[in-house]
Design an enzyme around this catalytic site. Structure first.
Site, PDB file in Angstrom:
ATOM      1  N   CYS A 136       0.843  -1.198   0.000  1.00 54.74           N
ATOM      2  CA  CYS A 136       0.000   0.000   0.000  1.00 54.74           C
ATOM      3  C   CYS A 136       0.881   1.253   0.000  1.00 54.74           C
ATOM      4  O   CYS A 136       1.452   1.603  -1.027  1.00 54.74           O
ATOM      5  CB  CYS A 136      -0.963  -0.038   1.176  1.00 54.74           C
ATOM      6  SG  CYS A 136      -2.325   1.166   1.038  1.00 54.74           S
ATOM      7  N   GLU A 149      -1.246  -9.209   3.001  1.00 45.87           N
ATOM      8  CA  GLU A 149      -1.143  -9.853   4.313  1.00 45.87           C
ATOM      9  C   GLU A 149      -2.483 -10.337   4.842  1.00 45.87           C
ATOM     10  O   GLU A 149      -2.542 -11.282   5.638  1.00 45.87           O
ATOM     11  CB  GLU A 149      -0.491  -8.906   5.328  1.00 45.87           C
ATOM     12  CG  GLU A 149      -1.301  -7.683   5.719  1.00 45.87           C
ATOM     13  CD  GLU A 149      -1.056  -6.462   4.857  1.00 45.87           C
ATOM     14  OE1 GLU A 149      -1.295  -5.333   5.327  1.00 45.87           O
ATOM     15  OE2 GLU A 149      -0.634  -6.631   3.686  1.00 45.87           O
ATOM     16  N   HIS A 151      -3.264  -4.981   0.104  1.00 44.74           N
ATOM     17  CA  HIS A 151      -2.702  -5.544   1.338  1.00 44.74           C
ATOM     18  C   HIS A 151      -2.734  -7.074   1.262  1.00 44.74           C
ATOM     19  O   HIS A 151      -3.687  -7.705   1.728  1.00 44.74           O
ATOM     20  CB  HIS A 151      -3.517  -5.083   2.550  1.00 44.74           C
ATOM     21  CG  HIS A 151      -3.327  -3.653   2.910  1.00 44.74           C
ATOM     22  ND1 HIS A 151      -2.395  -3.229   3.829  1.00 44.74           N
ATOM     23  CD2 HIS A 151      -3.962  -2.538   2.466  1.00 44.74           C
ATOM     24  CE1 HIS A 151      -2.463  -1.915   3.946  1.00 44.74           C
ATOM     25  NE2 HIS A 151      -3.400  -1.463   3.124  1.00 44.74           N
TER      26      HIS A 151
END
EC number: 6.3.4.2
Length: 546
Positions: free
Chosen positions: A380, A508, A506
């Site tokens: 990001c 993750e 993102h």
């Protein structure tokens, strides 16, 4: 009919309810049951999206674009399920909904009260999740600690649910702490008082999960069972362990899974936890240590980046690598320069974030990785920093920035998204949730994913400025991922580099233990390879004896 498990906490906050709930979900799923989870947060904020990470930790983004509590990340990772905005409810949401109904006249002129209007709204949200998910079991965590004034409406609502759905369809689990004094003795009195406080609001715990930093013997379990009026089998010791992924096995070995099935009359199959046991066995094995720098704004609070941390460990675990995270404050990089702080690492990660503080340190870290051939992963804001660094130092263009940090910059290579320009409210107004991304064949991103299109979760207002796309590409920046309408740059990378990949999204949030995210897998593999190459260069030459 859906069964419900309500989980409360006592004695102290942050006692581990979230991991406990996630672990219970794993035990039930291992028995062939479908599970959904909800977190009830007693704060007045509508969601954590506008809260400081120092106050709240990470904001976890669901696939449907909700900004939620970080515990939802634990739920998704442990249970391997994608949750929705229905899974996180706050006091702010409840009161906003009730007041909106009152303004519309839905209550026909009645006096609006905590009971029944607020409690009915809470129960309605729980019921909505049960109907939407069609889960065999819905697990609901009540945030905070029993005794907090903010939690009282939620406790009253779950008390009423016992009558609404039937006593046989509900279990109440209470998580407490057994502190120890200087003599080493574990004290049960705080747990006794916490159970009594729960009884005072009309709830009798069915199961007690006892957190402690040392073993809990049978005598203590029997004492707690006596005072809490539960079966001794329902007093479950939960000792502190080296890895949170050990907790489901601790609970299973104490018989909690079978006890839950028995008490709720669930049609379960024998538990299948072989993959989870293999995962924990890999965690316990000795592994090669690889230092990776996480350069961020909130590094003092590791929970601000909890999904990033877990995603790194997921990728490391798969490759028998122990990730040694070096927490580097971006402001320190600004003051001392990247060379002193980053010279001993083999990977640099710049995560998401907002605001100007520390931004030049993040940009410097991205450029240091580019110059010195250190694997880089930008997430990001980390992608935006890499873009700024490239434009400044490869193109040699002066006054390059993002309009987030300098609205008057001459060269805004990162700019506010067009549909964000007229938005004045902060909460829930960013580009949020799951969006598709087309991958360019022949790039590292395409090779990492092994497919042409992916869907990833986003949380941003600013984007790559397409006015600069052609000049940046001509200078060597590779656009390897882009939205299907070709308007939003999703992934950038560099060709002649061990690994320099950065995403606007993102990744993750979609990493799982046993199923690491492809970008984290590639980043960690490159970091390990860089370490090995460095060690090989340092090996002394051995003269031939032939």
């Amino acid at each position: 009919m859906t069964k419900y498990i309500f989980v409360t906490g006592g004695v102290v906050s942050s006692v581990g309810k979230g991991i406990g709930v996630a672990s219970i979900g794993r035990l039930l799923k291992s028995r062939g049951l479908s599970v959904s989870v909800m977190k009830l947060d007693p704060y007045l904020n509508v969601d954590p999206g506008t809260m400081s990470p120092y106050q709240h930790g990470e904001v976890f983004v669901t696939a449907d674009g909700a900004e939620t509590d970080l515990d939802l990340g634990h739920y998704e990772r442990f249970i391997d399920v994608n949750l929705s905005r229905l899974s996180n409810v706050t006091t702010g949401q409840i009161y906003s909904a009730v007041i909106a109904k009152e303004r519309r006249g839905d209550y026909l002129g009645g006096t609006i009260q905590v009971i029944p209007h607020i409690t009915n709204e809470i129960k309605s949200r729980i019921g909505s999740l049960a109907r939407s998910s069609q889960a065999d079991v819905v697990i609901v965590e009540i945030g905070g600690t029993v005794g907090d004034i903010e939690s009282l409406p939620f406790l009253e609502a779950i008390r009423q649910m016992r009558k609404d759905v039937g006593r046989d369809n509900i279990l109440y689990i209470h998580v407490t702490l057994l502190p120890h004094i200087s003599t080493g003795e574990l004290k049960t009195k705080p747990t006794q008082h916490s159970v009594m406080a729960l009884r005072n609001v009309g709830i009798s715990a069915d199961i007690i999960l006892c957190r402690a930093d040392r073993p809990i013997d049978d005598e203590i379990r029997e004492k707690i069972a006596f005072f809490a009026d539960v079966d001794v089998r329902a007093v479950i010791p939960v000792p502190t362990v080296d890895s949170i992924y050990e907790v489901p096995l601790v609970l299973e070995d104490m018989g909690l899974g079978d006890y839950l099935v028995e008490r709720l009359g669930l049609p379960a199959t024998p538990p299948d936890l072989e993959e989870w046991r293999a995962l924990v066995a890999r965690i316990r094995q000795e592994k090669r240590r690889v230092p990776i720098a996480l350069v961020g704004k909130y590094v003092e609070l590791h929970d601000a980046y909890i999904s990033v941390v877990e995603a790194l460990h997921h990728a490391g675990l798969e490759q028998s690598i122990d990730i040694d995270i070096r927490w580097i404050a971006a402001e320190e990089v600004e003051r001392e320069g990247p060379a002193r702080l980053l010279s001993g690492v083999y990977g640099i990660l710049v995560p998401g974030g907002f605001g100007e503080r520390g931004i030049e340190g993040k940009i410097a870290a991205a450029d240091y990785a580019r110059i010195h051939g250190i694997p880089y992963l930008g997430l990001c804001l980390g992608m935006q920093c890499a873009t700024i660094a490239f434009a400044r130092h490869v193109l040699g263009t002066h006054d390059v920035n993002s309009t987030e940090f300098n609205p008057q910059t001459a060269h805004p290579v990162i700019d506010l998204m067009p549909d964000q320009r007229d938005i004045t409210e902060k909460g829930g107004t960013m580009r949020l949730g799951l969006y598709p991304c087309d991958l360019v064949p022949g790039t590292r991103a395409h090779a990492a994913y092994g497919c042409d299109r992916v869907e990833e979760r986003h949380r941003h207002r600013f984007e790559f400025n397409n006015r600069y796309r052609s000049v940046l590409e001509a200078a060597g920046l590779v656009i390897s991922g882009i939205s299907p309408d070709k308007r939003l740059v999703e992934i950038i990378e560099l060709r002649d580099h061990p690994w320099y990949v950065a995403s606007q999204f993102h990744p993750e949030f979609q990493s799982r233990p046993g199923k690491p995210h492809p970008l984290f897998r590639g980043f960690v593999a490159a970091a390990a390879q860089t370490l090995l190459a460095g060690e090989a260069r340092q090996l002394p030459l051995v003269e031939s004896t032939s």
